[in-house]
Scaffold this active site. Structure first.
Site, PDB file in Angstrom:
ATOM      1  N   ASN A  76      -0.035  -6.772  -7.867  1.00  0.00           N
ATOM      2  CA  ASN A  76       0.925  -5.747  -9.005  1.00  0.00           C
ATOM      3  C   ASN A  76       0.248  -5.905  -9.829  1.00  0.00           C
ATOM      4  OD1 ASN A  76       4.062  -7.722  -8.692  1.00  0.00           O
ATOM      5  ND2 ASN A  76       2.985  -5.919  -7.603  1.00  0.00           N
TER       6      ASN A  76
ATOM      7  N   ASP B 206      12.717  -7.076  -5.075  1.00  0.00           N
ATOM      8  CA  ASP B 206      11.885  -5.143  -5.280  1.00  0.00           C
ATOM      9  C   ASP B 206      13.253  -3.909  -5.395  1.00  0.00           C
ATOM     10  OD1 ASP B 206       9.835  -3.473  -5.081  1.00  0.00           O
ATOM     11  OD2 ASP B 206      10.025  -3.612  -2.390  1.00  0.00           O
TER      12      ASP B 206
END
Ligand code: IPE
Ligand code: IPE
Ligand code: MG
Length: 251
Positions: free
Chosen positions: A70, A22
């Site tokens: 996502n 991330d």
């Protein structure tokens, strides 16, 4: 050479490392660039993680590459992530094969663009006999989805009279997860300073050691990986017992 690599006890390695990669967007933003710039620069970190794992023979590495959530990102970002994935698979396929790694994918493959899905299926097939390690990409993956789909499969079997509900134990349940062939996660790493799991391997991390790093994913590298392994080895994994019991049994 790596100072951290020298500190690793090769007898006490985790079998399964999972990473929530991330921070690409923030990495790009810090440089005044578009988010995609961060995704592109993330590839060297991915390569480093794979190589470091391979170097010390950790048999399972799972990379959270794209979550089921996502898909809700702006269309152009989703599109460029899928193109980057396709491009990277093309570039890295030979290297993955030559390293003796076996590729697996967990997640809802049917949601991926046809081309990406085909590339993945081909590479999984090409590498199916490789035995130097397992690289697992979590793509269009959501742990709650995975658990629900296991519940559905098991319910169908109950309905058909194949299994009695009282015989459903942890081992039986696990057989219905995408990860049925893999051992539980020993070490979960997340970069970017966020201290959350974001719907990743909820069942499989029940007793994992968790490490949250402040660095952003494109800054991750081989040394950072080895540092995580050293820190992991300093933990005592008690699984509900007390220290003395572990020493007695020399776990
Ligand atoms: C991780 O970086 C990559 C994916 C989730 C695909 P992000 O894109 O989430 O970057 P941040 O968290 O916004 O900085
Ligand atoms: C988790 O990162 C998913 C991946 C790294 C692929 P996100 O950036 O999507 O997670 P949240 O939204 O910050 O929880
Ligand atoms: Mg993020």
């Amino acid at each position: 050479m790596s100072r951290f690599k020298d500190e690793i006890n090769l007898e006490k390695l985790p079998k399964h490392v999972a990473i929530i990669m991330d921070g690409n967007g923030r990495w790009a933003k810090e440089r005044g660039k578009e988010r995609t710039f961060g995704h592109r620069h993330a590839i060297t970190a991915v390569r480093d993680a794979i190589n470091a794992c391979n170097e010390i023979h950790i048999p399972y590495l799972t990379l959270y590459t794209f979550s089921s959530e996502n898909w809700k990102r702006p269309e152009d970002e989703v599109h460029s992530l899928m193109s980057l994935l396709s491009e990277t698979l093309m570039q890295e396929a030979e290297d993955i094969y030559n390293k003796g790694l076996r590729l697996h994918v967990i997640g809802d493959l049917d949601k991926l663009p046809e081309l990406v899905k085909d590339q993945l299926l081909n590479l999984m097939d090409l590498t199916k006999d490789n035995q130097n390690g397992n690289l697992i990409l979590a793509l269009s993956y959501g742990s709650q989805d995975e658990i629900l789909s296991a519940v559905r499969k098991i319910s169908t079997k109950v309905k058909a009279g194949e299994i009695d509900p009282k015989d459903i134990d942890e081992a039986y349940f696990e057989k219905h997860l995408y990860t049925s062939e893999f051992p539980p996660v020993d070490l979960l790493i997340r970069t970017s300073g966020e201290i959350r799991i974001s719907n990743f391997l909820l069942w499989q991390i029940a007793y994992a050691e968790l490490q949250f790093l402040d660095i952003l994913w494109p800054d991750f590298n081989r040394d950072e990986f080895f540092k995580c392994i050293v820190a992991y080895q300093q933990k005592e994994r008690r699984y509900g017992k007390i220290s003395e019991q572990l020493e007695e049994k020399k776990i």
